[in-house]
Each structure stands twice: as C-alpha cells, then as structure tokens.
Design a protein around this motif. Structure first.
Motif, PDB file in Angstrom:
ATOM      1  N   VAL A 246      14.242  43.789  15.941  1.00  0.00           N
ATOM      2  CA  VAL A 246      14.237  44.900  14.987  1.00  0.00           C
ATOM      3  C   VAL A 246      13.096  45.866  15.303  1.00  0.00           C
ATOM      4  N   ALA A 247      11.928  45.311  15.618  1.00  0.00           N
ATOM      5  CA  ALA A 247      10.773  46.157  15.944  1.00  0.00           C
ATOM      6  C   ALA A 247      11.032  46.976  17.205  1.00  0.00           C
ATOM      7  N   LEU A 248      11.675  46.365  18.196  1.00  0.00           N
ATOM      8  CA  LEU A 248      11.977  47.067  19.447  1.00  0.00           C
ATOM      9  C   LEU A 248      12.918  48.249  19.196  1.00  0.00           C
ATOM     10  N   TYR A 249      14.006  48.002  18.480  1.00  0.00           N
ATOM     11  CA  TYR A 249      14.958  49.077  18.223  1.00  0.00           C
ATOM     12  C   TYR A 249      14.363  50.155  17.324  1.00  0.00           C
ATOM     13  N   THR A 250      13.465  49.763  16.446  1.00  0.00           N
ATOM     14  CA  THR A 250      12.789  50.748  15.605  1.00  0.00           C
ATOM     15  C   THR A 250      11.925  51.675  16.459  1.00  0.00           C
ATOM     16  N   ARG A 251      11.218  51.099  17.434  1.00  0.00           N
ATOM     17  CA  ARG A 251      10.402  51.930  18.328  1.00  0.00           C
ATOM     18  C   ARG A 251      11.272  52.873  19.132  1.00  0.00           C
ATOM     19  N   VAL A 252      12.412  52.375  19.601  1.00  0.00           N
ATOM     20  CA  VAL A 252      13.323  53.228  20.360  1.00  0.00           C
ATOM     21  C   VAL A 252      13.807  54.383  19.489  1.00  0.00           C
ATOM     22  N   TRP A 253      14.202  54.081  18.256  1.00  0.00           N
ATOM     23  CA  TRP A 253      14.691  55.135  17.363  1.00  0.00           C
ATOM     24  C   TRP A 253      13.604  56.181  17.122  1.00  0.00           C
ATOM     25  N   GLU A 254      12.394  55.717  16.873  1.00  0.00           N
ATOM     26  CA  GLU A 254      11.301  56.653  16.583  1.00  0.00           C
ATOM     27  C   GLU A 254      11.008  57.563  17.770  1.00  0.00           C
ATOM     28  N   ARG A 255      11.076  57.022  18.976  1.00  0.00           N
ATOM     29  CA  ARG A 255      10.813  57.842  20.153  1.00  0.00           C
ATOM     30  C   ARG A 255      11.946  58.829  20.413  1.00  0.00           C
ATOM     31  N   LEU A 256      13.170  58.410  20.187  1.00  0.00           N
ATOM     32  CA  LEU A 256      14.298  59.332  20.326  1.00  0.00           C
ATOM     33  C   LEU A 256      14.205  60.429  19.265  1.00  0.00           C
ATOM     34  N   ASN A 257      13.799  60.051  18.073  1.00  0.00           N
ATOM     35  CA  ASN A 257      13.704  61.011  16.976  1.00  0.00           C
ATOM     36  C   ASN A 257      12.691  62.119  17.275  1.00  0.00           C
ATOM     37  N   GLU A 258      11.683  61.811  18.078  1.00  0.00           N
ATOM     38  CA  GLU A 258      10.700  62.827  18.437  1.00  0.00           C
ATOM     39  C   GLU A 258      11.321  63.965  19.246  1.00  0.00           C
ATOM     40  N   SER A 259      12.468  63.696  19.880  1.00  0.00           N
ATOM     41  CA  SER A 259      13.144  64.715  20.681  1.00  0.00           C
ATOM     42  C   SER A 259      14.287  65.390  19.921  1.00  0.00           C
ATOM     43  N   ALA A 260      14.553  64.922  18.699  1.00  0.00           N
ATOM     44  CA  ALA A 260      15.675  65.449  17.921  1.00  0.00           C
ATOM     45  C   ALA A 260      15.286  66.707  17.153  1.00  0.00           C
TER      46      ALA A 260
END
Length: 280
Positions: A246-260
C-alpha cells in the motif's frame, strides 16, 4: 488447491526466507529458535505448507523484527483473495464482478486511482461501458450479460454523490484519445468528464502528453482507504493489503500526481481530444 492460493503461499514463503536471511540466520538456526523441525521451516519457505498467524508472529520475533508480524498476517489473510483470475471471476459473466464493486465502493470513504488505458468505470457513460464489456467478453470467451453488467456499473456510480466520500483519480492523457468505442460515444464520454470538473468530492486530474515525469506511467491501480490496492492485469485481478504494498502504490500515485493538471487545464485537454474526433 487453486493456483491463485498456491502462488500467494509461495510469495509469503519467499518473504519469510527474506526476513531470515536479512537476520543472518540459516534454516537450522531459525528452527532452533522456534523449537520447530527443520523440515517445517523448509516447507513454509517453499510454499508447501500453509502457515498460521501464530507461526508468523513467532517468526517475526525470531528474526528480530516483531514489527513485521502485522504485514505477514495481512499477507496470510490475503492468500485466498490476493490473486483472482478473470477466467474464474467471469465464468458467469461480468455482472457479478460489477456488483462486487458496488459493495466495495459503498464501504470505502477514500479512493485514489490511476488509469493508463481506459476511462475509469466510475466515470463511464453506459455506451462506453457497453463497448468495453462486449470486447472483453469476446476476448475472455465469457458469457455475454452486457446489459446487466452495464446497469451494475452505472449503479456503482451512485457513490459519487454520497457525502463524506472523496475520489482522487488521475488518467494519462492518451486515455482521452483512445477509441475503443464509436466516435459519437467517445464524444459523449468526454462531455461526461467535463461534468466531473468541480464536482464535490471528485478530483479528476490528467497527466499531459509530454509532461515531465518522476517515474514511468506503468499500469493502472486503485487504492481504497489507504488500506488495500487493486490492480487489474489481462488475466488476473490483484488484491494487495500488506502495508509495504500500500505504501509503495501510494508513493507512485503521489509522484504521478505531481505531473497531473486539474481544473481549467483538464478542460482544455478534453476539449482538444473532442476536437480531434472531428478531424478525421
């Protein structure tokens, strides 16, 4: 024993072995600490025996990592459900899967998601969903219950209007241009997305083509209440509940969100995609 269950058991055994080796212990040494036969250690690590919650707690203490017990037990709980093959789930058609998600969303307060290839089901118009179900039934050679599946998917969308729920959803811009349905249906689908902008509880972002990224887009995923992650592959639906996953996918989402981008910028991207439908 199902293949899905065995795959999960092997994965859990691999994690036990990893914790043992990180502690600098061999099989004989950890067996001695636990008061077990060496053969039991081997069976657990190789996925040939199903462990118990008590065994996992003892293992975590024996390797000097008691904090890992919660994660190990979460993996144990997920053995039956971690990997769900689409072939089995769609044996009776798509309706059952959609109704399962109706329940999932009603018990969830917070959703974060990322999609790379398709408009998320929560935001689909009926004819767009119908195209997807028809194509997938043909691919999976499953029963065609398209109308029932579409109705169930539309019922799922009722959660968008329930107070106290939040939906943070990001898509790759290519999703807005992918024609998996007739052009008029895609136009209606894009109009539906425009209607989501500014909607209470819904935060719809798009990662533009050409945006600077901190990591590659990879595959889509859904995070429910920061407790579980669902990932869909071509043949399998993965349910991940370990804190590490869960922590891994949360980090991925947060980093992708920085480009959204959001709001008016998303409106412009949708308008560009809609205009492209008329250019051909």
């Amino acid at each position: 024993m199902s293949t899905d269950f065995q795959a999960g058991r092997i994965a859990l055994g691999a994690r036990l072995r990893e914790l043992r080796t990180e502690a600098g212990l061999n099989g004989k040494e950890i067996a001695s600490r636990l008061g077990w036969q060496r053969s039991k250690v081997s069976r657990l690590e190789n996925g040939k025996q199903t462990t118990t919650a008590e065994d996992l707690e003892a293992w975590a203490r024996a390797v000097g990592a008691p904090s890992e017990a919660a994660d190990l037990k979460a993996r144990l709980r997920g053995l039956e459900s971690q990997q769900r093959s689409w072939r089995r789930q769609l044996a009776a058609g798509h309706r059952g899967v959609q109704e399962k998600y109706v329940v999932e969303y009603h018990r969830t307060a917070s959703v974060r998601a990322y999609e790379t290839t398709v408009i998320p089901g929560l935001f689909q118009v009926p004819d767009y969903a119908r195209s997807l179900f028809t194509q997938n039934a043909e691919l999976m050679q499953s029963p065609r219950d398209t109308d029932e599946a579409v109705r169930a998917r539309m019922k799922r969308q009722e959660v968008l209007y329930q107070p106290g729920k939040t939906f943070d959803v990001i898509v790759w811009e290519g999703v807005l241009h992918t024609l998996i349905c007739p052009r008029d249906v895609m136009a209606a689908q894009l109009d539906r997305l425009v209607g989501l902008i500014g909607m209470s509880g819904v935060y719809f972002g798009v990662i533009p083509l050409g945006a600077a990224l901190k990591l590659t887009p990879k595959h889509g995923f859904w995070i429910f209440d920061d407790k579980r992650v669902i990932v869909e592959t071509i043949n399998t639906e993965l349910h991940l509940e370990s804190s590490a996953d869960v922590a891994l996918y949360t980090r991925v989402w947060e980093r992708l969100n920085e480009s959204a981008v959001y709001g008016a910028q998303v409106h412009r991207l949708i308008a560009r995609a809609r205009a492209a439908l008329k250019d051909v």
